[in-house]
Motif scaffolding. Structure first.
Motif, short mmCIF file in Angstrom:
data_model
loop_
_atom_site.label_atom_id
_atom_site.label_comp_id
_atom_site.label_asym_id
_atom_site.label_seq_id
_atom_site.Cartn_x
_atom_site.Cartn_y
_atom_site.Cartn_z
N VAL A 88 -6.33 -3.13 -13.83
CA VAL A 88 -5.14 -3.71 -13.22
C VAL A 88 -4.21 -2.59 -12.78
N ILE A 89 -3.80 -2.63 -11.51
CA ILE A 89 -2.76 -1.73 -11.01
C ILE A 89 -1.45 -2.49 -11.04
N GLU A 90 -0.54 -2.05 -11.88
CA GLU A 90 0.68 -2.80 -12.15
C GLU A 90 1.91 -2.08 -11.62
N GLY A 91 2.88 -2.87 -11.16
CA GLY A 91 4.22 -2.35 -10.89
C GLY A 91 4.40 -1.66 -9.56
N GLY A 92 3.38 -1.60 -8.73
CA GLY A 92 3.49 -0.90 -7.46
C GLY A 92 4.01 -1.80 -6.34
N THR A 93 4.44 -1.17 -5.26
CA THR A 93 4.84 -1.87 -4.05
C THR A 93 3.69 -1.77 -3.06
N ILE A 137 -3.24 0.67 -14.82
CA ILE A 137 -2.70 1.79 -14.05
C ILE A 137 -1.26 1.47 -13.72
N ASP A 138 -0.36 2.32 -14.18
CA ASP A 138 1.07 2.12 -13.96
C ASP A 138 1.46 2.70 -12.61
N ASP A 156 6.02 -6.42 -3.94
CA ASP A 156 5.66 -6.02 -5.30
C ASP A 156 4.60 -6.98 -5.85
N ALA A 157 3.52 -6.43 -6.36
CA ALA A 157 2.45 -7.25 -6.92
C ALA A 157 1.53 -6.38 -7.75
N SER A 158 0.69 -7.02 -8.53
CA SER A 158 -0.36 -6.33 -9.27
C SER A 158 -1.71 -6.64 -8.65
N ILE A 159 -2.62 -5.68 -8.72
CA ILE A 159 -3.96 -5.83 -8.14
C ILE A 159 -4.97 -5.82 -9.29
N ILE A 160 -5.82 -6.83 -9.32
CA ILE A 160 -6.85 -6.92 -10.36
C ILE A 160 -8.19 -6.53 -9.73
N ILE A 161 -8.86 -5.61 -10.38
CA ILE A 161 -10.12 -5.05 -9.88
C ILE A 161 -11.21 -5.32 -10.91
#
Length: 446
Positions: free
Chosen positions: A4-9, A45-46, A18-23
């Motif tokens: 999970v990539i969290e907290g990014g724009t 991943i922050d 702003d969203a999180s991406i699940i891989i």
């Protein structure tokens, strides 16, 4: 493996949000609200304070392998790509041997399966007499056919009218053309040598590889594309005058455009004034031209006349860059610094973040019909780059990944930094280090 990539724009398809991406298993499976708690993830991943883009697709590189590996190779240049946020590249055919036969093409794919740390494919090269091989090409494995209408490197010049007509009439794939009129260039070189000596200084390069040479060749290519309804992509446009051949409509779908244009980072960033400072380090073909031309190219990024930004990444050893217009090699390594250079132009107001992503990620994918890459979408491969603003750093030789060991950007301070590059969900670059154990995937098309 779930990441999970969290907290990014995220910047994607004209939106910034702003969203999180699940891989999972190398692909994006979902894009969710950044406040949502995500269970069963092995890696988090922050990305707070960062922007997340699709991985860049560079439609125009010269990685030099096989045959020219003293300058560069698939290992070193794919490392440079990863460090620059480029997750896919299309390599050009003027290697040794040239990629003008099925056997030479297969050799490149075999080498990349062993050495490339990001995703890869290869252009097939047109010659005066190999159109009979076009029908045997697998259109699902390669982006297009490269045509040198003005030979830049090697002896791939196609200058016979009947050969050009046959190539435009028979290509089953998009045709990417290097457009410079060799006859005009040769006359200009002879005149320059008569006036300045056998090796004119590099500031005369744009006089030799002139506006007229570019314009006349591009005019012919567009004429033939319209005659045969050939999908034409003009590489590295350098002059204001050439821009008249391309439609100014940034909203028009690229897949409906018969003729499109690429500009390179170098031609968008440098002008002829930089020859006095950087000399032959910025000598390339076509030549970097006037400030007026550079500014016109920058303007064309936003109005749609330029559809793709590539690099024409073309390393040489510094020893090969000695001399002037006649003796110094043409080409420079730029792939590692392409994204951060364009982000600098964003800060200058030349283009927006959304348009940058369109030009460097979405449009190359759409133009060449790349399968499941170039966008942040569920079901697409997780090719992503995380960039941090306001993170100043200066280019030094120690950070250069390219085998040639130099860059025209040495000493330049950037305010944006590539924080992490993910290729097929795998972190291939982070904290200045490339995972050299990782091998990218062959790109699929159409």
């Amino acid at each position: 493996m779930r990441t999970v990539i969290e907290g990014g724009t995220i910047v994607n398809e004209g939106r910034t949000f702003d969203a999180s991406i699940i891989i999972e298993d190398g692909s994006i499976i979902d894009i969710v609200d950044s406040q949502q708690q995500i269970a069963n993830s092995q890696e988090h991943i922050d990305a707070h304070g960062c922007f997340v883009f699709p991985g860049l697709i560079d439609d125009h590189v010269h990685f030099r392998e096989p045959g020219l590996t003293e300058k560069a190779d698939l290992d070193t240049e794919s490392r440079a790509a990863a460090a620059g946020g480029v997750t896919s590249f299309f390599d050009m055919p003027n290697t040794v041997p040239q990629t003008t036969t099925q056997e030479a093409l297969e050799e490149k794919f075999s080498l990349a399966r062993q050495k490339s740390h990001v995703n890869y494919s290869f252009f097939y090269g047109a010659t005066n007499d190999n159109t009979d091989t076009f029908s045997h090409l697998d259109i699902h494995r390669i982006p297009g056919i490269k045509l040198f209408m003005g030979s830049s490197t090697g002896d791939m010049l196609v200058d016979r009218r009947e050969s050009l007509e046959r190539i435009f009439a028979t290509t089953p794939l998009p045709l990417m053309a290097h457009c410079e009129d060799t006859g005009i260039i040769n006359r200009n070189m002879a005149a320059a040598k008569a006036r300045y000596g056998e090796d004119p200084k590099v500031m005369h390069h744009p006089e030799i590889r002139s506006e007229e040479a570019c314009y006349k060749s591009t005019e012919l290519a567009v004429e033939l594309a319209r005659k045969y309804q050939t999908r034409l992509h003009v590489a590295h446009v350098t002059t204001s005058k050439e821009l008249q051949f391309f439609e100014a409509d940034s909203q028009k779908s690229i897949v409906n455009s018969l003729v499109t244009a690429e500009a390179t980072v170098s031609h968008l960033f440098f002008s002829e004034r930089d020859y006095s400072r950087l000399g032959t380090r910025i000598k390339c073909n076509p030549a970097i031209k006037t400030e007026h031309d550079r500014d016109a190219l920058q303007q064309a990024l936003m109005d749609g006349r330029i559809k793709v930004i590539g690099t024409d990444h073309a390393p040489h050893l510094l020893s090969q860059k000695k001399g002037g217009c006649a003796k110094a090699a043409s080409g420079m390594p730029m792939i590692q610094f392409s994204l951060v250079t364009m982000l600098e132009l964003v800060d200058q107001g030349v283009l927006t973040l959304e348009r940058l992503v369109e030009l460097m990620c979405h449009n190359p994918a759409s133009l060449f019909e790349v399968r499941n890459r170039g966008f942040i979408r569920p079901g697409y491969r997780a090719d992503l780059v995380i960039v941090r603003p306001n993170a100043g750093w200066t280019v030094t030789p120690a950070c250069i990944q390219s085998k040639c060991g130099w860059s025209p950007m040495e000493g330049h301070t950037y305010l944006w930094r590539v924080e992490r590059t993910l290729c097929n969900g795998h972190t291939v670059y982070m904290d200045g280090e490339v995972d050299t154990d990782y091998i990218g995937e062959e790109i699929a098309f159409r």
